[in-house]
Write a protein that holds these residues in place. Structure first.
Motif, PDB file in Angstrom:
ATOM      1  N   ARG A  91       0.863  -1.182   0.000  1.00 15.29           N
ATOM      2  CA  ARG A  91       0.000   0.000   0.000  1.00 15.29           C
ATOM      3  C   ARG A  91       0.901   1.234   0.000  1.00 15.29           C
ATOM      4  O   ARG A  91       2.011   1.213   0.548  1.00 15.29           O
ATOM      5  N   PRO A  92       0.462   2.323  -0.622  1.00 15.98           N
ATOM      6  CA  PRO A  92       1.288   3.527  -0.710  1.00 15.98           C
ATOM      7  C   PRO A  92       1.598   4.092   0.679  1.00 15.98           C
ATOM      8  O   PRO A  92       0.760   4.073   1.578  1.00 15.98           O
ATOM      9  N   ALA A  93       2.823   4.610   0.829  1.00 14.97           N
ATOM     10  CA  ALA A  93       3.240   5.225   2.097  1.00 14.97           C
ATOM     11  C   ALA A  93       3.762   6.639   1.862  1.00 14.97           C
ATOM     12  O   ALA A  93       4.505   7.171   2.672  1.00 14.97           O
ATOM     13  N   GLY A  94       3.367   7.240   0.752  1.00 14.90           N
ATOM     14  CA  GLY A  94       3.728   8.622   0.508  1.00 14.90           C
ATOM     15  C   GLY A  94       4.904   8.797  -0.430  1.00 14.90           C
ATOM     16  O   GLY A  94       5.542   7.833  -0.855  1.00 14.90           O
ATOM     17  N   ARG A 127      -1.692 -18.096   0.801  1.00 14.37           N
ATOM     18  CA  ARG A 127      -2.304 -17.354  -0.305  1.00 14.37           C
ATOM     19  C   ARG A 127      -3.755 -17.014  -0.002  1.00 14.37           C
ATOM     20  O   ARG A 127      -4.262 -15.979  -0.427  1.00 14.37           O
ATOM     21  N   THR A 128      -4.416 -17.880   0.746  1.00 16.60           N
ATOM     22  CA  THR A 128      -5.795 -17.592   1.134  1.00 16.60           C
ATOM     23  C   THR A 128      -5.844 -16.372   2.043  1.00 16.60           C
ATOM     24  O   THR A 128      -6.670 -15.466   1.862  1.00 16.60           O
ATOM     25  N   ALA A 156      -5.548  -8.558   1.368  1.00 19.42           N
ATOM     26  CA  ALA A 156      -5.435  -7.615   0.253  1.00 19.42           C
ATOM     27  C   ALA A 156      -6.603  -6.635   0.215  1.00 19.42           C
ATOM     28  O   ALA A 156      -6.468  -5.506  -0.272  1.00 19.42           O
ATOM     29  N   ARG A 157      -7.744  -7.035   0.753  1.00 16.94           N
ATOM     30  CA  ARG A 157      -8.921  -6.158   0.739  1.00 16.94           C
ATOM     31  C   ARG A 157      -8.729  -4.934   1.628  1.00 16.94           C
ATOM     32  O   ARG A 157      -9.314  -3.885   1.375  1.00 16.94           O
ATOM     33  N   VAL A 158      -7.917  -5.084   2.675  1.00 13.62           N
ATOM     34  CA  VAL A 158      -7.727  -3.965   3.603  1.00 13.62           C
ATOM     35  C   VAL A 158      -6.333  -3.366   3.518  1.00 13.62           C
ATOM     36  O   VAL A 158      -6.117  -2.230   3.974  1.00 13.62           O
ATOM     37  N   TRP A 159      -5.382  -4.106   2.975  1.00 12.21           N
ATOM     38  CA  TRP A 159      -3.989  -3.624   2.947  1.00 12.21           C
ATOM     39  C   TRP A 159      -3.614  -3.051   1.582  1.00 12.21           C
ATOM     40  O   TRP A 159      -3.145  -1.924   1.481  1.00 12.21           O
TER      41      TRP A 159
END
Length: 370
Positions: free
Chosen positions: A150-153, A340-341, A347-350
């Motif tokens: 996820r982006p961190a700036g 992987r599960t 992945a939905r939140v991160w």
């Protein structure tokens, strides 16, 4: 040291309690070039159990260490997640020797010893263009880990070599700063101090804490972003400063009036780069532009110290662009997930799963076995 010690081909993978001296060996020659990532940096002020995954080429010869991944507990205990520790800024990262290959690191991350990392481990913020991070991502994916990002700036940087050539600060800016300092002199005797090395002590840390306590940080926030205000935060920095190398690299520029510190800039030298970690000023004197004075003085000090780049980190681009900073590089917060599960759920939140720079694309999964 855990019992888990496994040799695969020419590698030895060991899980060690705490943060061993091999970390300091790697800090001097790692792919990312970050010399501040030392054992004391990882260990300062941590909560929970610290442990390090060490990868060596051959036996127990310290000089043969290829990589070190220090971690501490992260999140709810039931999740058994871990993270690479350290002050959130500058960057966090594992240590990978310049001669460590993707395949050697992948072997290590596929061994039983790597279970000490937990089912999920975090590295961030990290530079998206960091060669060490690129190797780590490639190796992890080759070993069967999914890497979420996820982006961190975006970091803002000042080219100090250019500033040195052009003259710092510009004449018009120097005139405004001199005027501000003359106004400040009406309040008392104005002086500057530059602290590093054996100049660090508890009194200096207390001065920085007092400025934060009298600043907008204490008045308008919950104080969690302060670097020195709480005893726990000061204890963290004392732990880092106990290492003489870090004590020399960490520096502070302090503005005082009649001996009282009213503004500061707290920075970290890392080879040719100086990272701006923190800085603030007492709110009651804000109209005298003491924050700006301290920021510009810190850059002047870094130029005098021979630095080539001032890295101011992400956020609050207004004052940074006024100082001549430009966008430098993007950062990401990385999550390494073994299942992987679980990765699909997280992945939905991160953030989405990422690929490395391409080295593993033509390598079939399952090539690496511990």
């Amino acid at each position: 040291m855990f019992e888990s010690r496994i040799a695969a081909d020419h590698l030895t993978v060991t899980t060690v309690e705490g943060f061993p001296p091999e970390i300091d060996v790697l800090s001097a020659h790692n792919l990312s070039g970050h010399g501040f990532l030392r054992a004391a940096w990882f260990g300062a002020g941590i909560t929970g159990t610290g442990r390090t995954l060490l990868i060596r080429r051959g036996g127990a010869d310290t000089d043969a260490v290829l990589a070190a991944i220090p971690t501490v507990n992260f999140g709810p205990a039931i999740a058994r997640a871990r993270k690479v520790p350290g002050s959130y800024w500058p960057l966090r990262g594992a240590l990978i020797a310049s001669d460590c290959s993707v395949f050697e690191l992948a072997h290590a991350l596929d061994h039983r010893a790597a279970r000490a990392l937990g089912p999920v481990w975090r590295v961030g913020p990290a530079r998206c263009d960091d060669p060490g991070i690129a190797v780590l991502i490639d190796a992890a994916q080759l070993a069967g880990w999914t890497v979420l990002s996820r982006p961190a700036g975006t970091s803002w940087v000042i080219d100090l070599d250019q500033a040195r050539r052009d003259g710092w600060p510009r004449a018009s800016t120097a005139k405004r700063l001199a005027k501000a300092e003359r106004r400040l002199a009406s309040l008392g005797t104005v002086a500057w101090r530059h602290v590093r090395g054996d100049g660090w002590n508890d009194d200096v840390l207390a001065e920085l804490a007092a400025v934060e306590a009298a600043s907008w940080i204490a008045r308008t926030t919950d104080g969690s972003g302060a670097k020195f205000m709480s005893p726990a935060k000061r204890a963290q920095w004392r732990g880092a400063l106990a290492d003489p190398v870090l004590a020399q690299n960490l520096c502070a520029t302090l503005l005082t009036i009649d001996g009282r510190t009213v503004a500061f800039s707290f920075d970290l030298d890392d080879g040719p780069v100086q990272y701006g970690i923190a800085g603030t000023y007492v709110s009651e004197l804000g109209k005298y532009e003491i924050g700006k004075l301290a920021n510009y003085r810190a850059v002047t000090d870094s130029i005098a110290d021979g630095q080539s780049l001032m890295d101011l980190g992400a956020g609050d681009s207004g004052y940074k662009t006024q100082m001549g900073a430009v966008k430098g590089y993007d950062m990401a917060d990385l999550l390494f997930v073994h299942s992987r599960t679980a990765a699909q759920v997280l992945a939905r939140v991160w953030g989405k799963a990422v690929r490395g720079p391409g080295l593993i694309d033509n390598v079939p999964r399952g090539l690496v076995h511990g």
